[in-house]
Design an enzyme around this catalytic site. Structure first.
Site, PDB file in Angstrom:
ATOM      1  N   GLY A 180      13.189  91.251 149.272  1.00 34.44           N
ATOM      2  CA  GLY A 180      13.124  89.805 149.371  1.00 34.44           C
ATOM      3  C   GLY A 180      11.842  89.394 150.067  1.00 34.44           C
ATOM      4  O   GLY A 180      10.998  90.227 150.415  1.00 34.44           O
ATOM      5  N   ASP A 214      15.635  80.516 165.387  1.00 32.27           N
ATOM      6  CA  ASP A 214      15.863  80.399 163.938  1.00 32.27           C
ATOM      7  C   ASP A 214      17.130  81.137 163.530  1.00 32.27           C
ATOM      8  O   ASP A 214      17.160  81.826 162.511  1.00 32.27           O
ATOM      9  CB  ASP A 214      14.660  80.938 163.168  1.00 32.27           C
ATOM     10  CG  ASP A 214      14.626  80.437 161.714  1.00 32.27           C
ATOM     11  OD1 ASP A 214      15.248  79.391 161.445  1.00 32.27           O
ATOM     12  OD2 ASP A 214      13.990  81.082 160.869  1.00 32.27           O
TER      13      ASP A 214
END
Length: 395
Positions: free
Chosen positions: A98, A202
């Site tokens: 990814g 995050d």
């Protein structure tokens, strides 16, 4: 006669001089060629040896340590670019797992058959822990490359299961509870037990990776900040993160602390229970998932938030407790939110009496009539450049 002897001597001297003029450079060139050939062969052998450093890595060992006086100091192993290239088959597209905001991630294979994740940081990236955190095996800084070698997670990330209708059924109630408690323990380590306090900044479903046993590991510390000593809060003019998970004080004023991560954890809890994205949840009243959970809670219908696939599996008293704790985590004022130590206590100890939450931040999101999101801005990866275009009612 003497004249003939002189001519012969001169001839021999000339012949010898010519031979030396030709042979000496030839011998010198031959010598340099042989030496260069030996050096080249040695370099090739050395290259092969170096290319095995990551392939021979023992992943059962944590980051190496070295003795410094009376204490041990972490020593992050460095690997050659050749070794990483070999492990990933030259960063083959077939091995690509990814790509995030900091660069692509590849699967690499060691000689013993174990797999690792190799993160190839982009040139603009500035990204530089124990249980519940993805292990960092080493890094490479060579020929302009910045590469991190991580523990490989075969089940990818939590969002792949939560938000995929074909996979969400694989996450039963007990597994979701175990994942959330594991994430909570990981945050507790970062906030309280790490040598330096770490603010992740995050935390989201896509940054919760799952190993072969579906154990959660917090990943992607690309925008994390380290706090030293008694430092508890900081601010920044460059707000980065993911829309829907950012606390109001961070999104609107650039202030962040451990309570910013607590807010993100509260959002993650509600998403995990409902299998719905906060940033994509809207109904006719323009409610976010936080606002929807708040309304259900006030109406005494909190159980309706739960993913319908869990109806025959969940414990309703525990579900109410988890929603209560999540709503405490997403309160507008950071001071009103619990710490992760308190969160774990409230989640795992049924004897702890939970306070009533206040209305969460960003219960309603209103897009200003004279504004629009840029065409290249994705909601889930929206930075301050996008946030400044929205008028958000934190009520």
């Amino acid at each position: 006669m003497f004249f003939n002897l002189g001519k012969k001597k001169l001839l021999w001297i000339t012949i010898i001089a010519v031979l030396m003029a030709v042979l000496l450079p030839a011998f010198y060139i031959f010598y340099r060629w042989r030496r260069k050939l030996r050096e080249s062969r040695f370099a090739e052998r050395r290259k092969v040896e170096i290319s095995q450093d990551i392939l021979l890595l023992d992943t059962n060992m944590s980051i190496a340590t070295r003795e410094t006086g009376n204490s041990k100091e972490s020593c992050l192993p460095f690997f050659s670019l050749a070794s990483i290239t070999a492990a990933t088959d030259n960063f083959s597209g077939e091995n690509k797992l990814g790509e995030g905001g900091f660069g692509p991630v590849y699967k690499g294979k060691l000689n013993n058959g174990e797999e690792v994740a190799v993160k190839r940081l982009s040139s603009q990236s500035g990204q530089g822990l124990e249980e519940n955190l993805v292990r960092l095996f080493g890094c490479c800084i060579e020929h302009g490359e910045k590469i991190l070698i991580y523990e490989y997670m075969p089940n990818k990330s939590l969002d792949c299961f939560l938000f995929d209708p074909t996979k969400t059924g694989l996450l039963g109630w007990e597994m979701r509870v175990r994942i959330l408690e594991g994430v909570a323990q990981g945050l507790l380590y970062l906030h309280h037990y790490s040598r330096l306090r770490v603010i992740h900044r995050d935390l989201k479903a896509s940054n919760i990776l799952l190993d072969s046993n579906m154990n959660p590991k917090i990943s992607d510390f690309g925008i994390a900040r380290l706090f030293g000593g008694d430092e508890l809060q900081s601010n920044t003019k460059r707000i980065v993160g993911t829309y829907g998970y950012m606390s109001p004080e961070y999104a609107l004023r650039g202030l962040f602390s451990i309570k910013s991560d607590v807010f993100s954890f509260g959002v993650l809890v509600l998403e995990t229970l409902s299998s719905k994205k906060n940033a994509h949840f809207y109904n006719t009243d323009s409610l976010t998932l936080l606002g929807h959970a708040w309304n259900l809670w006030n109406d005494g219908r909190a159980w309706e938030l739960m993913d319908s696939i869990l109806q025959n599996d969940a414990s309703y008293p525990m579900l109410n407790r988890y929603i209560n704790v999540a709503l405490l985590c997403v309160q507008e004022n950071a001071a009103d939110r619990p710490t992760m130590l308190e969160v774990i206590s409230m989640l795992t100890n049924e004897n702890v009496i939970l306070p009533s939450p206040l209305q969460p931040a960003f219960s309603h999101v209103r897009i200003a009539e004279n504004s629009s999101l840029p065409a290249n801005c994705e909601v889930e990866a929206c930075t301050v450049n996008c946030l400044t275009l929205s008028a958000m009612d934190a009520r």
